[in-house]
Design a protein around this motif. Structure first.
Motif, PDB file in Angstrom:
ATOM      1  N   LEU A  14      42.017  45.147  30.583  1.00 31.69           N
ATOM      2  CA  LEU A  14      40.929  45.839  31.284  1.00 31.69           C
ATOM      3  C   LEU A  14      40.247  44.919  32.293  1.00 31.69           C
ATOM      4  N   VAL A  15      40.009  43.677  31.892  1.00 27.70           N
ATOM      5  CA  VAL A  15      39.387  42.705  32.797  1.00 27.70           C
ATOM      6  C   VAL A  15      40.304  42.453  33.990  1.00 27.70           C
ATOM      7  N   ASP A  16      41.583  42.264  33.739  1.00 29.65           N
ATOM      8  CA  ASP A  16      42.543  42.031  34.820  1.00 29.65           C
ATOM      9  C   ASP A  16      42.550  43.194  35.810  1.00 29.65           C
ATOM     10  N   GLN A  17      42.608  44.417  35.296  1.00 27.23           N
ATOM     11  CA  GLN A  17      42.654  45.602  36.147  1.00 27.23           C
ATOM     12  C   GLN A  17      41.365  45.778  36.945  1.00 27.23           C
ATOM     13  N   ALA A  18      40.228  45.592  36.286  1.00 29.14           N
ATOM     14  CA  ALA A  18      38.943  45.790  36.957  1.00 29.14           C
ATOM     15  C   ALA A  18      38.730  44.745  38.048  1.00 29.14           C
ATOM     16  N   ALA A  19      39.054  43.495  37.765  1.00 27.38           N
ATOM     17  CA  ALA A  19      38.893  42.439  38.768  1.00 27.38           C
ATOM     18  C   ALA A  19      39.795  42.704  39.969  1.00 27.38           C
ATOM     19  N   ALA A  20      41.039  43.098  39.706  1.00 27.47           N
ATOM     20  CA  ALA A  20      41.963  43.395  40.802  1.00 27.47           C
ATOM     21  C   ALA A  20      41.472  44.593  41.617  1.00 27.47           C
ATOM     22  N   ALA A  21      40.959  45.628  40.936  1.00 25.97           N
ATOM     23  CA  ALA A  21      40.473  46.818  41.634  1.00 25.97           C
ATOM     24  C   ALA A  21      39.276  46.511  42.526  1.00 25.97           C
ATOM     25  N   HIS A  22      38.453  45.525  42.120  1.00 22.78           N
ATOM     26  CA  HIS A  22      37.280  45.151  42.911  1.00 22.78           C
ATOM     27  C   HIS A  22      37.587  44.028  43.898  1.00 22.78           C
ATOM     28  N   GLY A  23      38.792  43.511  43.846  1.00 27.17           N
ATOM     29  CA  GLY A  23      39.200  42.475  44.792  1.00 27.17           C
ATOM     30  C   GLY A  23      38.510  41.145  44.588  1.00 27.17           C
ATOM     31  N   VAL A  24      38.179  40.834  43.336  1.00 27.03           N
ATOM     32  CA  VAL A  24      37.522  39.570  43.022  1.00 27.03           C
ATOM     33  C   VAL A  24      38.274  38.886  41.892  1.00 27.03           C
ATOM     34  N   SER A  25      37.941  37.623  41.681  1.00 18.80           N
ATOM     35  CA  SER A  25      38.559  36.907  40.571  1.00 18.80           C
ATOM     36  C   SER A  25      38.007  37.451  39.248  1.00 18.80           C
ATOM     37  N   LYS A  26      38.728  37.169  38.182  1.00 14.90           N
ATOM     38  CA  LYS A  26      38.252  37.596  36.856  1.00 14.90           C
ATOM     39  C   LYS A  26      36.925  36.933  36.535  1.00 14.90           C
ATOM     40  N   SER A  27      36.770  35.673  36.901  1.00 18.80           N
ATOM     41  CA  SER A  27      35.523  34.965  36.646  1.00 18.80           C
ATOM     42  C   SER A  27      34.360  35.621  37.389  1.00 18.80           C
ATOM     43  N   ARG A  28      34.567  35.966  38.652  1.00 22.46           N
ATOM     44  CA  ARG A  28      33.513  36.616  39.443  1.00 22.46           C
ATOM     45  C   ARG A  28      33.183  37.987  38.861  1.00 22.46           C
ATOM     46  N   TRP A  29      34.215  38.741  38.449  1.00 18.62           N
ATOM     47  CA  TRP A  29      33.983  40.076  37.911  1.00 18.62           C
ATOM     48  C   TRP A  29      33.157  40.010  36.627  1.00 18.62           C
ATOM     49  N   VAL A  30      33.501  39.091  35.734  1.00 18.94           N
ATOM     50  CA  VAL A  30      32.756  38.940  34.478  1.00 18.94           C
ATOM     51  C   VAL A  30      31.316  38.505  34.776  1.00 18.94           C
ATOM     52  N   ALA A  31      31.133  37.559  35.698  1.00 17.03           N
ATOM     53  CA  ALA A  31      29.785  37.106  36.042  1.00 17.03           C
ATOM     54  C   ALA A  31      28.953  38.253  36.621  1.00 17.03           C
ATOM     55  N   ASP A  32      29.567  39.088  37.464  1.00 22.01           N
ATOM     56  CA  ASP A  32      28.849  40.238  38.033  1.00 22.01           C
ATOM     57  C   ASP A  32      28.428  41.220  36.946  1.00 22.01           C
TER      58      ASP A  32
END
Length: 76
Positions: free
Chosen positions: A15-33
């Motif tokens: 889920l993290v991989d898919q969401a980060a890719a969908a938002h065009g950001v790294s996994k680290s950036r997506w989790v921090a957001d």
């Protein structure tokens, strides 16, 4: 900048991989957001946008009956 280690099951990692890719950001950036979004101590903008939207919603000074006089307390 600090680092954190997360232990995720395979389904959550996907889920993290898919969401980060969908938002065009790294996994680290997506989790921090996500942490910033859900750990903030502010009302979300969509909640603030609801202020004043209910014309028939009573305001506190309109709906409160006068407070009764205080009564004597029983001593112990």
């Amino acid at each position: 900048m600090s680092q954190i280690t997360l232990y995720l099951d395979d389904a959550t990692q996907a889920l993290v991989d898919q969401a980060a890719a969908a938002h065009g950001v790294s996994k680290s950036r997506w989790v921090a957001d996500i942490i910033r979004k859900y750990a903030a101590h502010e009302w979300p903008q969509d909640c603030l946008d609801l202020a004043g939207r209910f014309a028939d919603f009573p305001l506190c000074h309109e709906s409160q009956a006068p407070s009764p006089a205080d009564v004597s307390r029983v001593g112990f």
